[in-house]
Design a protein around this motif. Sequence first.
Motif, PDB file in Angstrom:
ATOM      1  N   TRP A 236       0.764  -1.075   0.097  1.00  0.00           N
ATOM      2  CA  TRP A 236       0.085   0.133  -0.129  1.00  0.00           C
ATOM      3  C   TRP A 236       0.972   1.275   0.072  1.00  0.00           C
ATOM      4  O   TRP A 236       0.230   2.233  -0.102  1.00  0.00           O
ATOM      5  N   THR A 238       4.289   1.493  -1.554  1.00  0.00           N
ATOM      6  CA  THR A 238       4.748   1.826  -2.785  1.00  0.00           C
ATOM      7  C   THR A 238       4.140   1.862  -4.115  1.00  0.00           C
ATOM      8  O   THR A 238       4.379   2.317  -5.057  1.00  0.00           O
ATOM      9  N   GLY A 239       2.929   1.206  -3.900  1.00  0.00           N
ATOM     10  CA  GLY A 239       1.566   1.023  -4.991  1.00  0.00           C
ATOM     11  C   GLY A 239       2.393   0.258  -6.100  1.00  0.00           C
ATOM     12  O   GLY A 239       2.369   0.411  -7.256  1.00  0.00           O
ATOM     13  N   LYS A 240       2.719  -0.963  -5.459  1.00  0.00           N
ATOM     14  CA  LYS A 240       3.380  -2.211  -6.423  1.00  0.00           C
ATOM     15  C   LYS A 240       3.018  -3.466  -5.801  1.00  0.00           C
ATOM     16  O   LYS A 240       3.019  -3.429  -4.464  1.00  0.00           O
TER      17      LYS A 240
END
Lengths: 497, 249
Positions: A236, A238-240
């Motif tokens: 949640w 790094t968005g990866k």
Amino acid sequence: MNVRSQISMVFHLDKCIGCHTCSVACKNIWTDRKGAEYMWWNNVETKPGTGYPTKWEDQDIYQGGWVKNGDTVSLKGAGKLKGLKNIFHNPNMPVLDDYYEPWAYRYQDLFDAPEGNDQPIGRAVSLITGEPMEIQAGPNWDDDLSGTPDYARQDVNFKHLSKAEQEAMFQLEKMTFHYLPRICNHCLNPACVGSCPSGALYKRGEDGVVLINQERCRAWRMCVTACPYKKSYYNWNTGKSEKCVLCYPRLESAQAPACMHSCVGRIRYLGVMLYDADQIQAVASCDESQIVDRHLGIYLDPHDPAVIKAAKINGIADSTIKAAQNSPVYKFVKEWKIALPLHPEFRTLPNLFYVPPLLPAMASVSEDGKYDTVSEHLLTGVEKLRVPIRYLSSLFTAGNDQKVVDVFKRLHAVRVSRRNTTVKDVSESQLNSVMNDAGIDVHMANAIFRLTSLATFEERFVIPAAHREEAIEMLENTGDYKGSTGFGFKEKPARGL
Amino acid sequence: MLDFLLFGALPYVALAVMLIGSIYRYTKNGFQVSSLSSQFLEGRQLFFGSQFFHWGMIMLFLGHLIGFLIPSAVLAWNGDPVRLLVLEFSAFGFALSSLIGILLLIKRRLTTKRIQMVSNNMDYVVYAVILVQIISGLAVAYYGRWGSNWFASVMTPYLRSVFAFNPNVDVIAQLSTSNEMALLMVKTHITSAFVIIGIIPFTRFVHFLVAPVDYIWRKYQLVIWNWNNKEIRNSRNYFPGKSRDFRNN
Ligand code: HEM
Ligand code: SF4
Ligand code: SF4
């Protein structure tokens, strides 16, 4: 025949003591970071139980895995149409509360609290918001809680058990549970790879490890939905998305993955399997009643000259073929046939196999009030097992009870045979009938016993050389660089003043 | 002068920044190219916000694209007043959908503690320009009828002149209409559109540059080899690879 090599694994469930050392080893190396606190690439759950994330096996909720679609398979909840349609909001994605909200304690408060009449406490604070929180769940919240209404009785596999069978499982005297350690299966037909709209996930050709390219992941988060084992996680922060990397940097230098290396129960085995990549589609889309046989059939005999020849044509190194011949996984899965895939009905063709738990033999109390431990009574057949076969077949054979019974007969025969060697109170007729029934001989029983109980590190982990050093030959003419400054330097390493 | 800056210079600044910035960010820092989904932390409110917003936005984008590529078709379609109304009302509907969506998203971000933890200033800049863009677009449709005709006959030639590197600022600057409001809104709408383009590389807007269209024709499974096994173990290749063959050396 298109021979490829795959790093595969066996977990021997009778040996798992549920210590979670594996999970902690993995956490310390890979997921001890902001955004990854809640991730357990390796987790150990108690079965029966709901697992992590809660009810992950229930594909009516999470829509993971593949479903048969004529002579091919399609993703149940993702794919070109369903995935792109749901890209702005993915209705089947597990959210934080399906795992748990990670927390830490305010330990400093213990020191800073003013003197008073009460004990100071360190409150739990959320690792996401930093605010005080009530702890609702954790990564192994159902640990050892067999029989509890909230966890054990909510087990998804009970779908296939009658009410009576379920109740039998919860009778106090017959209460049973076992541990189920799980990591990514590095599947032959990975649903995560198939579901990724940006092509960030891929299977490594050389050893079959499934990875997420962090530079290409765009947070479309389809892999989280598509993996039926819920082994692809969304970071949640790094968005990866991230997943188990099978410790590939360790594998490449011939070290066992951290979870396996640290395993206290020594339940874990790792080795090479050769398989025929041309068959993947046909096997993945076969009838559900055949899925276990077809899946295990895709792995090739590394001693077969035809297979060796085809492997060499495909450029598989001799050292890899040799590793495949010594593979403990091959022995467990193909030669001895005592290891089974977890939930084969998800059709991802997982490469992690489990030796199902025979669970403790049950002694009865004899007339003089002592435990009756005479082999004849103690080691009765598989019919008297505590755990219902139905339950295990729902986990490991897509509902085929006979397959589980076959495995148990072998495991049972190994015990009787060892009992005969050590305690020597087994009659010859009993031994013969058990061994014949299981279809193994004393030789095989001893081999199973050895690899199960006495095996050294080198026998449990047969890791082929990664031959990473050869990669340079694809790029550079090594001869040209002889006597020059070496490969790693951009300029001459001049001696300083 | 202002007109020249906004409609003659800004477009080029915006496009240049967008191109250079996006290419730089994509190649040098691919790790930072992401839609930064926050569904994992909050899913229920996101559903309505994101669906209303994105579907409205995508339809409007396609509508503008058609107006830009084949204006004659739009004009022909609008020749019939019923069809004109259908077009205008659906466009208005999509814009309303986007507006409701973005308002829900803003509310979600402002009121959810978990989402606050993953918010940064640029998220609010993004909300602001999108709000300006949608509201001015709605106002254009309301005050200056009919927007679709006007887009095809005025906006498209202007945009094409921009792409031909010969910006015809006058078409916009000398727009005359009886409705002052419409004029103001048109200019705002164009300006903020270019602002959006300009800030793409610095915001989560990058995510629609990498929209996964190639997934549609890609094979599902993807296997990547670190090197070519066959070539490397072939004894006839002294030095495989970029085929600096022994003989040619
Ligand atoms: C086909 C193209 C597009 C795709 C695939 C796409 C996909 C996404 C996804 C997956 C998210 C994350 C939602 C979440 O939190 O889970 C997102 C967020 C967002 N998108 Fe898009 N998008 C597209 C086009 C656009 C366009 C054209 C715009 C605006 C002009 C836009 C503006 C936004 C904004 C502002 C957010 C943040 C929402 C929030 O968290 O409040 N997107 N998009
Ligand atoms: S277990 Fe899940 S994440 Fe791992 S390879 Fe299979 S589908 Fe992918
Ligand atoms: S370290 Fe080994 S024995 Fe302990 S829980 Fe993990 S798998 Fe089981």
